[in-house]
Design an enzyme around this catalytic site. Structure first.
Site, PDB file in Angstrom:
ATOM      1  N   SER A   1      -4.877   4.720  -4.388  1.00 45.76           N
ATOM      2  CA  SER A   1      -4.635   6.379  -4.805  1.00 45.76           C
ATOM      3  C   SER A   1      -5.484   7.415  -6.229  1.00 45.76           C
ATOM      4  O   SER A   1      -3.910   6.206  -6.587  1.00 45.76           O
ATOM      5  CB  SER A   1      -3.437   7.339  -4.602  1.00 45.76           C
ATOM      6  OG  SER A   1      -3.677   8.575  -4.851  1.00 45.76           O
TER       7      SER A   1
ATOM      8  N   GLY B   1      -7.606   3.812   3.206  1.00 42.97           N
ATOM      9  CA  GLY B   1      -7.825   3.058   2.204  1.00 42.97           C
ATOM     10  C   GLY B   1      -8.438   2.877   0.757  1.00 42.97           C
ATOM     11  O   GLY B   1      -9.025   1.968   0.036  1.00 42.97           O
ATOM     12  N   VAL B   2      -9.592   3.925   1.243  1.00 39.53           N
ATOM     13  CA  VAL B   2     -11.204   3.676   0.561  1.00 39.53           C
ATOM     14  C   VAL B   2     -11.294   4.821   0.380  1.00 39.53           C
ATOM     15  O   VAL B   2     -10.638   5.647  -0.442  1.00 39.53           O
ATOM     16  CB  VAL B   2     -12.150   4.243   2.123  1.00 39.53           C
ATOM     17  CG1 VAL B   2     -13.549   4.653   1.044  1.00 39.53           C
ATOM     18  CG2 VAL B   2     -12.456   4.170   2.440  1.00 39.53           C
TER      19      VAL B   2
ATOM     20  N   ASN C   1      -3.977   9.429  -7.257  1.00 40.36           N
ATOM     21  CA  ASN C   1      -2.503  10.772  -7.183  1.00 40.36           C
ATOM     22  C   ASN C   1      -1.074   9.889  -7.121  1.00 40.36           C
ATOM     23  O   ASN C   1      -0.135  10.486  -6.898  1.00 40.36           O
ATOM     24  CB  ASN C   1      -1.702  11.524  -5.593  1.00 40.36           C
ATOM     25  CG  ASN C   1      -3.165  12.428  -5.676  1.00 40.36           C
ATOM     26  OD1 ASN C   1      -2.943  13.180  -7.004  1.00 40.36           O
ATOM     27  ND2 ASN C   1      -4.485  12.690  -5.124  1.00 40.36           N
TER      28      ASN C   1
ATOM     29  N   ASP D   1       0.995  -0.997  -0.068  1.00 45.40           N
ATOM     30  CA  ASP D   1       0.016   0.167  -0.397  1.00 45.40           C
ATOM     31  C   ASP D   1       1.351   1.048  -0.107  1.00 45.40           C
ATOM     32  O   ASP D   1       1.932   1.464   0.556  1.00 45.40           O
ATOM     33  CB  ASP D   1      -1.197  -0.116   1.290  1.00 45.40           C
ATOM     34  CG  ASP D   1      -1.171   1.461   1.232  1.00 45.40           C
ATOM     35  OD1 ASP D   1      -2.099   1.370   0.391  1.00 45.40           O
ATOM     36  OD2 ASP D   1      -1.763   1.896   2.370  1.00 45.40           O
TER      37      ASP D   1
ATOM     38  N   ASP E   1      -1.889  -0.264   6.242  1.00 48.40           N
ATOM     39  CA  ASP E   1      -2.470   0.290   6.959  1.00 48.40           C
ATOM     40  C   ASP E   1      -3.678   0.446   7.744  1.00 48.40           C
ATOM     41  O   ASP E   1      -3.708   1.158   8.361  1.00 48.40           O
ATOM     42  CB  ASP E   1      -1.253   1.769   7.354  1.00 48.40           C
ATOM     43  CG  ASP E   1      -2.024   2.733   6.264  1.00 48.40           C
ATOM     44  OD1 ASP E   1      -2.938   1.874   5.024  1.00 48.40           O
ATOM     45  OD2 ASP E   1      -2.663   3.765   6.830  1.00 48.40           O
TER      46      ASP E   1
ATOM     47  N   ASP F   1       0.101   5.029   0.876  1.00 41.78           N
ATOM     48  CA  ASP F   1      -0.700   6.120   2.141  1.00 41.78           C
ATOM     49  C   ASP F   1      -0.429   5.103   2.991  1.00 41.78           C
ATOM     50  O   ASP F   1      -1.246   4.309   3.377  1.00 41.78           O
ATOM     51  CB  ASP F   1      -1.583   6.642   1.306  1.00 41.78           C
ATOM     52  CG  ASP F   1      -1.950   7.920   0.496  1.00 41.78           C
ATOM     53  OD1 ASP F   1      -0.495   8.135  -0.137  1.00 41.78           O
ATOM     54  OD2 ASP F   1      -3.029   7.802  -0.330  1.00 41.78           O
TER      55      ASP F   1
ATOM     56  N   ARG G   1     -11.535   8.657  -2.875  1.00 39.52           N
ATOM     57  CA  ARG G   1     -12.379   9.808  -3.257  1.00 39.52           C
ATOM     58  C   ARG G   1     -13.895   9.949  -3.023  1.00 39.52           C
ATOM     59  O   ARG G   1     -14.483  10.584  -2.369  1.00 39.52           O
ATOM     60  CB  ARG G   1     -11.420  10.371  -4.023  1.00 39.52           C
ATOM     61  CG  ARG G   1     -11.232  12.147  -3.644  1.00 39.52           C
ATOM     62  CD  ARG G   1     -10.394  12.395  -4.421  1.00 39.52           C
ATOM     63  NE  ARG G   1      -9.154  11.889  -4.946  1.00 39.52           N
ATOM     64  CZ  ARG G   1      -9.063  12.093  -6.366  1.00 39.52           C
ATOM     65  NH1 ARG G   1      -9.374  13.350  -7.517  1.00 39.52           N
ATOM     66  NH2 ARG G   1      -7.681  11.804  -6.817  1.00 39.52           N
TER      67      ARG G   1
HETATM   68  P1  B16 Z   1      -7.311  10.118  -3.636  1.00 43.60           P
HETATM   69  P2  B16 Z   1      -3.649   3.783  -0.185  1.00 43.60           P
HETATM   70  C1  B16 Z   1      -5.758   5.459  -0.492  1.00 43.60           C
HETATM   71  O1  B16 Z   1      -4.513   5.010  -0.555  1.00 43.60           O
HETATM   72  C2  B16 Z   1      -6.104   6.587   0.661  1.00 43.60           C
HETATM   73  O2  B16 Z   1      -5.611   5.424   1.838  1.00 43.60           O
HETATM   74  C3  B16 Z   1      -7.094   6.717   1.601  1.00 43.60           C
HETATM   75  O3  B16 Z   1      -7.143   7.748   2.314  1.00 43.60           O
HETATM   76  C4  B16 Z   1      -7.718   8.099  -0.510  1.00 43.60           C
HETATM   77  O4  B16 Z   1      -8.505   8.153  -0.244  1.00 43.60           O
HETATM   78  C5  B16 Z   1      -7.399   7.314  -1.307  1.00 43.60           C
HETATM   79  O5  B16 Z   1      -5.796   6.451  -1.211  1.00 43.60           O
HETATM   80  C6  B16 Z   1      -7.201   7.744  -2.961  1.00 43.60           C
HETATM   81  O6  B16 Z   1      -7.109   8.946  -2.679  1.00 43.60           O
HETATM   82  O7  B16 Z   1      -7.869  10.961  -2.833  1.00 43.60           O
HETATM   83  O8  B16 Z   1      -5.596  10.389  -3.647  1.00 43.60           O
HETATM   84  O9  B16 Z   1      -6.853   9.820  -5.933  1.00 43.60           O
HETATM   85  O10 B16 Z   1      -3.851   3.741   1.616  1.00 43.60           O
HETATM   86  O11 B16 Z   1      -4.857   2.588  -0.893  1.00 43.60           O
HETATM   87  O12 B16 Z   1      -2.247   4.269  -0.781  1.00 43.60           O
HETATM   88 MG    MG Z   2      -3.072   2.613   3.102  1.00 43.41          MG
END
Ligand code: B16
Ligand code: MG
Length: 213
Positions: free
Chosen positions: A117, A46-47, A119, A9, A171, A11, A49
């Site tokens: 994400s 992990g959820v 991003n 993962d 996480d 973030d 946007r």
């Molecule tokens: P984005 P991960 C997740 O990343 C984040 O934990 C989560 O808080 C966020 O809403 C999601 O990515 C979408 O991110 O807005 O940048 O597309 O933990 O799966 O790496």
């Molecule tokens: Mg994460």
């Protein structure tokens, strides 16, 4: 060796953009007068946007919001979040993460990203890991977000490794559930480790070197 690949993962595991997510959502929620705290924030790990926005809107009490307005609120959050990401650099990649990745690679393991994400490519560039991983599966190539296993299943396919030979590092409780749903073993850090969501619940990412042996 038990595993042929490790899927990380992003973030909250490779870097700590989770705090930036929190601050950006907090700013959006404050502008709408919606109560939002760290406990609710933990449910967003992990959820995706838009699914995160729906969780925050559970506490919204004003008139119904159109889909267009919701998309505007998600954009507002993402714009604030991207401003924080611009400040990131290779200093945001800790020694323990970098050394652990290099040690696992030296053991012959394939390494991938499995993140919700959109991003992800930008963040990997900022912290100096562009091109480092053997595969990157992220919010841009999935249609269902964690706890659905899609992001990890796609990462395993990109690597050409069977799910039972992959270890997921997470996480988020939703992410640990996604790994298990994909038929993979899961090692947890942070919030997911506190909730004992993994097959291993770690204090430090360095523990992966022994887990993977
Ligand atoms: P984005 P991960 C997740 O990343 C984040 O934990 C989560 O808080 C966020 O809403 C999601 O990515 C979408 O991110 O807005 O940048 O597309 O933990 O799966 O790496
Ligand atoms: Mg994460």
């Amino acid at each position: 060796m038990k595993f042929q690949a490790i899927i990380f993962d992003l973030d909250g595991v490779i870097c700590f953009t989770d705090e930036y997510h929190y601050r950006a959502w907090k700013s959006m929620a404050d502008s709408m007068g919606i109560p939002f705290d760290r406990e609710i924030n933990n449910r967003l790990r992990g959820v995706s946007r838009m699914a995160s926005l729906e969780i925050i809107l559970e506490k919204y009490q004003g008139p119904a919001l159109s889909q267009e307005k919701k998309e505007q609120l998600a954009r507002q959050k993402n714009d604030i979040y991207r401003e924080s990401l611009k400040e990131m650099s290779t200093r945001d990649l800790s020694d323990e993460v970098r050394e652990t990745l290099d040690a696992l690679r030296a053991m012959g393991l394939k390494l991938a990203i499995g993140s919700s994400s959109k991003n992800t490519p930008f963040i990997l560039g900022q912290i100096g890991l562009k091109g480092y991983f053997d595969a990157v599966s992220d919010g841009n190539n999935i249609t269902r977000s964690k706890p659905d296993p899609e992001v990890f299943v796609k990462a395993a396919q990109m690597l050409g490794v069977a799910p039972e030979k992959c270890l997921v590092v997470e996480d988020a409780v939703s992410g640990a559930e996604a790994g298990h749903a994909g038929g993979m073993k899961v090692a947890c850090l942070g919030d997911a480790a506190l909730n004992k969501a993994g097959d291993w619940n770690m204090k430090s990412i360095r523990e992966l070197v022994d887990i993977a042996k």
